[in-house]
Design an enzyme around this catalytic site. Structure first.
Site, PDB file in Angstrom:
ATOM      1  N   ARG A   1     -36.853 -59.800  -6.821  1.00  0.00           N
ATOM      2  CA  ARG A   1     -35.977 -60.064  -5.681  1.00  0.00           C
ATOM      3  C   ARG A   1     -36.744 -60.044  -4.368  1.00  0.00           C
ATOM      4  NH1 ARG A   1     -31.299 -55.832  -6.631  1.00  0.00           N
ATOM      5  NH2 ARG A   1     -32.959 -54.738  -7.738  1.00  0.00           N
TER       6      ARG A   1
ATOM      7  N   ASP B   1     -26.310 -48.353  -2.042  1.00  0.00           N
ATOM      8  CA  ASP B   1     -25.584 -49.616  -2.158  1.00  0.00           C
ATOM      9  C   ASP B   1     -24.426 -49.520  -3.141  1.00  0.00           C
ATOM     10  OD1 ASP B   1     -27.164 -51.197  -0.346  1.00  0.00           O
ATOM     11  OD2 ASP B   1     -28.754 -51.174  -1.852  1.00  0.00           O
TER      12      ASP B   1
ATOM     13  N   LYS C   1     -35.524 -41.528  -9.093  1.00  0.00           N
ATOM     14  CA  LYS C   1     -34.276 -40.900  -8.647  1.00  0.00           C
ATOM     15  C   LYS C   1     -34.099 -39.544  -9.329  1.00  0.00           C
ATOM     16  CE  LYS C   1     -31.453 -44.772  -7.101  1.00  0.00           C
ATOM     17  NZ  LYS C   1     -30.063 -45.249  -6.985  1.00  0.00           N
TER      18      LYS C   1
ATOM     19  N   ASP D   1     -26.570 -42.390  -4.371  1.00  0.00           N
ATOM     20  CA  ASP D   1     -27.044 -43.763  -4.278  1.00  0.00           C
ATOM     21  C   ASP D   1     -26.493 -44.359  -2.976  1.00  0.00           C
ATOM     22  OD1 ASP D   1     -27.994 -46.340  -5.092  1.00  0.00           O
ATOM     23  OD2 ASP D   1     -25.979 -46.812  -5.793  1.00  0.00           O
TER      24      ASP D   1
ATOM     25  N   GLU E   1     -24.112 -54.535  -1.181  1.00  0.00           N
ATOM     26  CA  GLU E   1     -25.491 -54.497  -1.662  1.00  0.00           C
ATOM     27  C   GLU E   1     -26.367 -55.108  -0.572  1.00  0.00           C
ATOM     28  OE1 GLU E   1     -26.867 -53.391  -4.574  1.00  0.00           O
ATOM     29  OE2 GLU E   1     -24.961 -52.643  -5.372  1.00  0.00           O
TER      30      GLU E   1
END
Length: 297
Positions: free
Chosen positions: A133, A90, A221, A88, A97
Site C-alpha cells: 500500500r 483506524d 502490537k 488500535d 481508515e
C-alpha cells in the site's frame, strides 16, 4: 457477597434504549440477579453465578441479544478494572481508515482499499500489505496527510474511554499499523499517554513509498502490550485491548480483556468478547464503570 460473574449489557444508543425485555431474557439465560444500572437506558450489569455445565455459552447469549442491538459480555467480577489500555487507531479510535482515505484523495483508492480488506480479513500478512500500500503512494505530495486529517473523526466515546481510564491511573497507549503522522495527533486529541505506529518516509515534500523503520504489525502490537504491562508492574490479565482487524488478534487474545470492536468476520471467529453494536463507552461499562464516573478531559 458479590457473585463471581457478571453479564454486562450495552445497547446501541442510536438504535434506541436498552429494552426491559432484553434484560429479562439475559437474566433468564444466566440465572442472574436484579440488574445494576450503569447508564439509564444504555447499560446494566447482571450479577450471576459462574457458568457451569449446561449453561448458555457467551456466544449463545450474544446471539440471543443481537436482535435487540445489544452487546452482551459475560465476565468475571474480580479484576474487572484494568491498569493498561492498548487501542488500535483506524476503525477503532477513529471512524475511518486513514491510509485508505489518503489513497482515495490521490485517485488510487480502490487499489489500496482492496489490499487493506485482504489484510484485515487475514488473507495476506500485514507486513506485505502495508509495504504494498505504501509503495502505491510513491511520488505523491505529503500534503495529502493534512487533507486527510481535516476529515478524521473520533469514534463516539473515544475521549471518555481514554480520559476515564487515565483518571483511574491506567496507562494508555495508541498502537497502530497506521502512520505516526496520524497517531501523534489522535493520541493528543484523545489524551493517550503514548502512541506507536509506522513511520512514513517523506523526502522534499514527497512520499517515497517506503517506511522509515521496521513495520509495526501484529507481533509488534503484542510486544508493546507486553512491554507496557511490564513497565506498569502488572500482568497481562490487567490489560484491556481493543481493535477490529487481523493484525489486532494477538494483542486481543493475550490481554485480560480483549474486545473485538465492530471487528472483521475473521477476528470475531477467534475473539469471543465483542462489541458489535455499541460505541467505545462499552469498554468502560465492561469494567464496571458507571456513566456518572466518565470524564472527557
Amino acid at each position: 457477597m458479590s457473585l463471581p460473574s457478571v453479564l454486562t449489557l450495552i445497547a446501541d444508543r442510536k438504535a434506541g434504549p436498552l429494552k426491559p425485555e432484553a434484560i429479562d431474557v439475559a437474566r433468564s439465560l444466566v440465572k442472574g440477579k436484579a440488574p445494576i444500572v450503569l447508564s439509564d437506558g444504555e447499560a446494566v450489569d447482571i450479577p450471576c453465578p459462574t457458568p457451569g455445565p449446561g449453561s448458555a455459552s457467551a456466544a449463545t447469549i450474544r446471539a440471543t441479544l443481537a436482535p435487540y442491538q445489544t452487546d452482551a459480555l459475560l465476565l468475571k467480577t474480580r479484576g474487572r478494572r484494568k491498569a493498561v489500555l492498548v487501542a488500535d487507531m483506524d476503525s477503532t479510535i477513529v471512524t475511518g481508515e486513514t491510509l485508505d482515505e489518503m489513497a482515495a484523495l490521490l485517485g488510487i483508492g480502490e487499489q489500496v482499499a482492496a489490499i487493506t480488506r485482504a489484510s484485515m480479513n487475514g488473507e495476506i500478512d500485514f507486513e506485505t500489505s502495508i509495504e504494498q500500500r505504501v509503495a502505491l503512494l510513491a511520488g505523491h505530495p505529503a500534503s495529502v496527510l493534512e487533507e486527510v486529517w481535516k476529515t478524521v473523526t473520533l469514534t463516539e466515546g473515544a475521549r471518555e474511554l481514554v480520559c476515564t481510564m487515565r483518571k483511574h491511573n491506567a496507562r494508555t497507549a495508541l498502537v497502530s499499523g497506521g502512520f505516526t503522522w496520524f497517531t501523534q495527533k489522535v493520541a493528543e486529541l484523545c489524551g493517550f499517554d503514548e502512541n506507536y505506529g509506522n513511520s512514513l518516509e517523506i523526502v522534499d515534500g514527497k512520499i517515497t513509498g517506503r517506511l522509515d523503520a521496521p513495520v509495526l504489525g501484529p507481533d509488534a502490537k503484542l510486544s508493546h502490550l507486553e512491554s507496557l504491562t511490564a513497565e506498569r508492574g502488572v500482568q497481562l490479565k490487567a490489560a484491556l485491548t481493543t481493535g477490529d482487524g487481523a493484525n489486532d488478534i494477538p494483542m486481543l487474545a493475550n490481554a485480560g480483556l480483549g474486545l473485538a470492536f465492530h471487528a472483521k468476520p475473521n477476528v470475531k471467529k477467534i475473539i469471543g468478547t465483542q462489541i458489535n453494536f455499541a460505541n467505545l463507552r462499552a469498554h468502560l461499562f465492561a469494567q464496571g464503570y458507571k456513566a456518572a464516573d466518565f470524564v472527557a478531559d
